[in-house]
Design a protein around this motif. Structure first.
Motif, PDB file in Angstrom:
ATOM      1  N   VAL A   1       0.835  -1.195   0.000  1.00 34.64           N
ATOM      2  CA  VAL A   1       0.000   0.000   0.000  1.00 34.64           C
ATOM      3  C   VAL A   1       0.875   1.253   0.000  1.00 34.64           C
ATOM      4  CG1 VAL A   1      -1.990  -1.101   1.125  1.00 34.64           C
ATOM      5  CG2 VAL A   1      -0.293   0.065   2.504  1.00 34.64           C
ATOM      6  N   VAL A   2       0.280   2.336  -0.467  1.00 33.65           N
ATOM      7  CA  VAL A   2       0.979   3.614  -0.525  1.00 33.65           C
ATOM      8  C   VAL A   2       0.107   4.675   0.124  1.00 33.65           C
ATOM      9  CG1 VAL A   2       2.449   3.191  -2.533  1.00 33.65           C
ATOM     10  CG2 VAL A   2       0.075   3.896  -2.887  1.00 33.65           C
ATOM     11  N   ALA A   3       0.764   5.693   0.659  1.00 36.35           N
ATOM     12  CA  ALA A   3       0.015   6.786   1.269  1.00 36.35           C
ATOM     13  C   ALA A   3       0.758   8.086   1.022  1.00 36.35           C
ATOM     14  CB  ALA A   3      -0.163   6.547   2.769  1.00 36.35           C
ATOM     15  N   ALA A   4      -0.008   9.177   1.055  1.00 32.15           N
ATOM     16  CA  ALA A   4       0.552  10.494   0.787  1.00 32.15           C
ATOM     17  C   ALA A   4       0.517  11.342   2.043  1.00 32.15           C
ATOM     18  CB  ALA A   4      -0.252  11.189  -0.319  1.00 32.15           C
ATOM     19  N   LEU A   5       1.671  11.903   2.361  1.00 28.08           N
ATOM     20  CA  LEU A   5       1.746  12.907   3.404  1.00 28.08           C
ATOM     21  C   LEU A   5       1.681  14.244   2.670  1.00 28.08           C
ATOM     22  CD1 LEU A   5       2.225  13.848   6.269  1.00 28.08           C
ATOM     23  CD2 LEU A   5       4.673  13.500   5.912  1.00 28.08           C
ATOM     24  N   ILE A   6       0.454  14.758   2.582  1.00 28.36           N
ATOM     25  CA  ILE A   6       0.216  15.986   1.821  1.00 28.36           C
ATOM     26  C   ILE A   6       0.210  17.141   2.807  1.00 28.36           C
ATOM     27  CG2 ILE A   6      -1.418  17.227   0.349  1.00 28.36           C
ATOM     28  CD1 ILE A   6      -2.523  14.459  -0.518  1.00 28.36           C
ATOM     29  N   SER A   7       1.157  18.063   2.635  1.00 30.87           N
ATOM     30  CA  SER A   7       1.176  19.176   3.569  1.00 30.87           C
ATOM     31  C   SER A   7       0.976  20.492   2.841  1.00 30.87           C
ATOM     32  CB  SER A   7       2.464  19.171   4.392  1.00 30.87           C
ATOM     33  OG  SER A   7       3.565  18.978   3.555  1.00 30.87           O
ATOM     34  N   ASN A   8       0.511  21.448   3.611  1.00 31.72           N
ATOM     35  CA  ASN A   8       0.224  22.782   3.085  1.00 31.72           C
ATOM     36  C   ASN A   8       0.551  23.739   4.229  1.00 31.72           C
ATOM     37  OD1 ASN A   8      -0.761  25.045   1.881  1.00 31.72           O
ATOM     38  ND2 ASN A   8      -2.752  24.195   1.371  1.00 31.72           N
ATOM     39  N   ASP A   9       1.643  24.491   4.092  1.00 31.90           N
ATOM     40  CA  ASP A   9       2.152  25.305   5.194  1.00 31.90           C
ATOM     41  C   ASP A   9       2.411  24.398   6.398  1.00 31.90           C
ATOM     42  OD1 ASP A   9       2.056  27.629   3.640  1.00 31.90           O
ATOM     43  OD2 ASP A   9      -0.055  27.921   4.126  1.00 31.90           O
TER      44      ASP A   9
ATOM     45  N   LYS B   1      -4.174   0.636  -2.183  1.00 32.60           N
ATOM     46  CA  LYS B   1      -3.405  -0.527  -2.622  1.00 32.60           C
ATOM     47  C   LYS B   1      -2.728  -0.286  -3.965  1.00 32.60           C
ATOM     48  CE  LYS B   1      -6.199  -4.104  -0.426  1.00 32.60           C
ATOM     49  NZ  LYS B   1      -7.633  -4.256  -0.473  1.00 32.60           N
ATOM     50  N   VAL B   2      -1.548  -0.881  -4.089  1.00 33.82           N
ATOM     51  CA  VAL B   2      -0.839  -0.865  -5.370  1.00 33.82           C
ATOM     52  C   VAL B   2      -1.363  -2.043  -6.192  1.00 33.82           C
ATOM     53  CG1 VAL B   2       1.432  -1.021  -6.474  1.00 33.82           C
ATOM     54  CG2 VAL B   2       1.203   0.094  -4.236  1.00 33.82           C
ATOM     55  N   GLU B   3      -1.822  -1.758  -7.403  1.00 31.21           N
ATOM     56  CA  GLU B   3      -2.323  -2.820  -8.281  1.00 31.21           C
ATOM     57  C   GLU B   3      -1.152  -3.530  -8.960  1.00 31.21           C
ATOM     58  OE1 GLU B   3      -5.486  -3.476  -8.326  1.00 31.21           O
ATOM     59  OE2 GLU B   3      -6.319  -1.644  -7.458  1.00 31.21           O
ATOM     60  N   THR B   4      -1.408  -4.764  -9.418  1.00 30.25           N
ATOM     61  CA  THR B   4      -0.378  -5.535 -10.110  1.00 30.25           C
ATOM     62  C   THR B   4       0.165  -4.758 -11.305  1.00 30.25           C
ATOM     63  OG1 THR B   4      -1.653  -7.471  -9.510  1.00 30.25           O
ATOM     64  CG2 THR B   4       0.107  -7.812 -11.103  1.00 30.25           C
ATOM     65  N   GLY B   5       1.478  -4.698 -11.408  1.00 31.78           N
ATOM     66  CA  GLY B   5       2.093  -4.045 -12.550  1.00 31.78           C
ATOM     67  C   GLY B   5       2.167  -2.529 -12.457  1.00 31.78           C
ATOM     68  N   GLU B   6       1.742  -1.988 -11.329  1.00 30.41           N
ATOM     69  CA  GLU B   6       1.702  -0.540 -11.160  1.00 30.41           C
ATOM     70  C   GLU B   6       2.876  -0.116 -10.261  1.00 30.41           C
ATOM     71  OE1 GLU B   6      -2.172   2.238 -10.342  1.00 30.41           O
ATOM     72  OE2 GLU B   6      -1.773   0.735  -8.833  1.00 30.41           O
ATOM     73  N   SER B   7       3.490   1.006 -10.564  1.00 28.70           N
ATOM     74  CA  SER B   7       4.528   1.491  -9.647  1.00 28.70           C
ATOM     75  C   SER B   7       3.842   2.096  -8.417  1.00 28.70           C
ATOM     76  CB  SER B   7       5.402   2.546 -10.326  1.00 28.70           C
ATOM     77  OG  SER B   7       4.680   3.756 -10.473  1.00 28.70           O
ATOM     78  N   LYS B   8       4.599   2.193  -7.329  1.00 25.59           N
ATOM     79  CA  LYS B   8       4.028   2.775  -6.107  1.00 25.59           C
ATOM     80  C   LYS B   8       3.592   4.211  -6.353  1.00 25.59           C
ATOM     81  CE  LYS B   8       6.870   0.010  -3.014  1.00 25.59           C
ATOM     82  NZ  LYS B   8       7.904   0.076  -1.975  1.00 25.59           N
ATOM     83  N   GLU B   9       4.427   4.955  -7.068  1.00 27.00           N
ATOM     84  CA  GLU B   9       4.098   6.356  -7.329  1.00 27.00           C
ATOM     85  C   GLU B   9       2.823   6.468  -8.168  1.00 27.00           C
ATOM     86  OE1 GLU B   9       8.566   6.165  -6.704  1.00 27.00           O
ATOM     87  OE2 GLU B   9       7.078   4.947  -7.702  1.00 27.00           O
TER      88      GLU B   9
END
Length: 131
Positions: free
Chosen positions: A8-16, A40-48
């Motif tokens: 799995v992947v997650a984003a630490l999205i910050s603003n100020d 979730k990361v799908e098969t064949g997909e990069s994490k990004e």
């Protein structure tokens, strides 16, 4: 038998000085706990690519990934996950409630007021340790 570890992947999205968190829907595992945006990361997909897709599907935003922040291995009762968390920022759109129960921009001093998914607590703790 060894169960499959879910990537799995997650984003630490910050603003100020604030960062973005999502509340899980009632009908999913760990209902109403808070987490960082992602999935979730799908098969064949990069994490990004997975993270960009998930943010677009679940929040209606386009993000740019800056750098990897932390990776966490966590064993939930139902699944084992390997979560890679990236620092990211929004370049297009405003986060919209599509899948989640609630969305918030919070500052680090607010985190104690939110109950996070256990894996996401590792991310919060690393953020707090940098204060």
């Amino acid at each position: 038998d060894l169960e499959q570890v879910i990537e799995v992947v997650a984003a630490l999205i910050s603003n100020d000085d604030k960062f973005f968190i999502c509340q899980r829907p009632l009908n999913k595992s760990r209902p109403l706990l808070w987490e960082f945006a992602g999935g979730k990361v799908e098969t064949g997909e990069s994490k990004e690519a997975a993270l960009i897709r998930e943010c677009k599907e679940e929040l209606g935003i386009i993000i740019v990934i800056d750098s990897e922040f932390i990776s966490v291995d966590y064993q939930y009762p139902d699944i084992a996950i390997h979560m890679t968390v990236y620092r990211a920022h929004v370049i297009e759109g405003i986060p919209t409630l599509i899948e989640h129960n609630d969305l918030k921009w919070i500052s680090l001093s607010d985190v104690k007021d939110y109950e996070f998914c256990p894996a996401d607590i590792h991310v919060v703790n690393k953020l707090l340790s940098k204060l």
